[in-house]
Design an enzyme around this catalytic site. Structure first.
Site, mmCIF file in Angstrom:
data_model
loop_
_atom_site.group_PDB
_atom_site.id
_atom_site.type_symbol
_atom_site.label_atom_id
_atom_site.label_comp_id
_atom_site.label_asym_id
_atom_site.label_seq_id
_atom_site.Cartn_x
_atom_site.Cartn_y
_atom_site.Cartn_z
ATOM 1 N N ARG A 16 0.811 -1.215 0.000
ATOM 2 C CA ARG A 16 0.000 0.000 0.000
ATOM 3 C C ARG A 16 0.847 1.269 0.000
ATOM 4 N NH1 ARG A 16 -3.279 1.709 -2.667
ATOM 5 N NH2 ARG A 16 -4.242 -0.350 -2.467
ATOM 6 N N LYS B 220 1.835 24.288 -3.794
ATOM 7 C CA LYS B 220 0.536 23.706 -3.428
ATOM 8 C C LYS B 220 0.631 22.187 -3.523
ATOM 9 C CE LYS B 220 -1.869 27.817 -5.095
ATOM 10 N NZ LYS B 220 -2.769 28.397 -6.106
ATOM 11 N N LYS C 82 5.641 38.697 -3.045
ATOM 12 C CA LYS C 82 4.251 38.755 -3.478
ATOM 13 C C LYS C 82 3.604 40.031 -2.961
ATOM 14 C CE LYS C 82 2.351 34.840 -4.336
ATOM 15 N NZ LYS C 82 1.623 33.547 -4.257
ATOM 16 N N GLU D 271 5.941 39.468 -7.886
ATOM 17 C CA GLU D 271 4.575 39.380 -8.392
ATOM 18 C C GLU D 271 4.044 40.785 -8.664
ATOM 19 O OE1 GLU D 271 1.103 36.803 -6.619
ATOM 20 O OE2 GLU D 271 1.070 38.766 -5.651
ATOM 21 N N ASP E 81 0.401 38.230 -12.303
ATOM 22 C CA ASP E 81 -0.619 37.560 -11.496
ATOM 23 C C ASP E 81 -2.022 37.897 -11.997
ATOM 24 O OD1 ASP E 81 -1.614 36.044 -9.268
ATOM 25 O OD2 ASP E 81 -2.106 37.955 -8.302
#
Length: 281
Positions: free
Chosen positions: A99, A134, A166, A199, A220
């Site tokens: 597994r 992510k 950012k 960004e 962005d």
């Protein structure tokens, strides 16, 4: 800081701890300790195979005496019925590693397959598809490796190997010039050679970024039309990355604008695993 191999080893330790615990009591109660056997990985869905070398680490970590024979390597296009590899050894070990190995291989192969589809949409263009942060906690190294196997490129691994300024960083720092200057000062004082990406949200911020001297500009949530205008304005003075809500359907339009990279969170955050099974030979 731990190496990639050390992080993968830690992940496998955790994977066995949560799956096997104090013992696979079904296997321990039904299979004699000296029973030997063979199992093979059978592909059940078309896609790109990924995780074969990680599977080798899984088997080696649990039982170094397991013998793995590989027939299909990472990055190969596979179809239902293909046999990727066979493993021989103690049946107890085969059953207890099944597994953990499948979870890793199915997810990595799903990511590689998805990445290949995205990169294929950019065929003939200079643009490369990028992953993001992510990722599944603990599995980042494996998921980013799967992106690479699928033909994509890795963005920064984490917060430590690149500076990505950012909108929140800009706002807290007091503006783009202040944020970029502080980042350059930090790199110089700490002896770090880190690329600086910024960004931007509009044309004014693009001009500020160019003036500040960054290595890459991230557009962005720009539309393809605005992206084309931005590419013309930047005119090769820095790398360009498109980001924000770009799908498989809209990918090509952004690539045709002439950007260097397109980052896609969907490569890792919402991927379906590739179907496969581990059956007795």
């Amino acid at each position: 800081m731990k190496s990639k191999d050390e992080l993968i080893d830690d992940l496998l330790t955790l994977a066995f701890a949560e799956d096997v615990g104090d013992g696979d009591h079904t296997t321990l109660s039904t299979i004699p300790a000296d029973e030997m056997g063979c199992q093979r990985l059978i592909v059940k869905e078309e896609g790109i195979l990924a995780g074969v070398e990680i599977a080798r680490k899984v088997f080696r970590k649990f039982d170094p005496e397991l013998e793995m024979t590989v027939y299909i390597h990472d990055g190969t296009h596979v179809k239902p019925g293909d046999i990727a590899f066979e493993v021989k050894g103690r049946v107890r070990s085969l059953l207890q590693t099944e597994r953990v190995m499948l979870n890793i291989m199915q997810r990595m192969s799903g990511i590689a397959t998805t990445t290949a589809k995205y990169q294929q949409r950019l065929e003939g263009l200079k643009t490369k598809v990028l992953d993001t942060r992510k990722t599944t906690p603990g599995m980042r190294m494996l998921e980013k490796e799967a992106v690479r196997i699928g033909g994509g490129c890795n963005h920064r691994i984490g917060l430590f190997d690149m500076i990505l300024i950012k909108d929140n960083h800009v706002d807290f720092a007091g503006g783009i010039p202040q944020a970029v200057a502080a980042a350059k000062k930090y790199c110089k004082e700490t002896g770090r050679d880190l690329k600086i990406e910024l960004e931007v949200r509009n044309t004014d911020e693009i001009n500020q970024a160019l003036e500040a001297g960054v290595d890459r500009i991230m557009l962005d949530n720009f539309s393809p039309e605005r992206t084309l205008e931005a590419v013309k304005l930047i005119n090769g003075r820095t790398e360009i990355e498109s980001s924000g809500g770009i799908t498989l359907d809209t990918l090509r339009a952004y690539g045709e604008c002439g950007v260097d990279f397109i980052s896609v969170g969907a490569l890792t955050h919402s991927v379906k695993g590739l179907d496969m099974s581990f059956k007795a030979c």
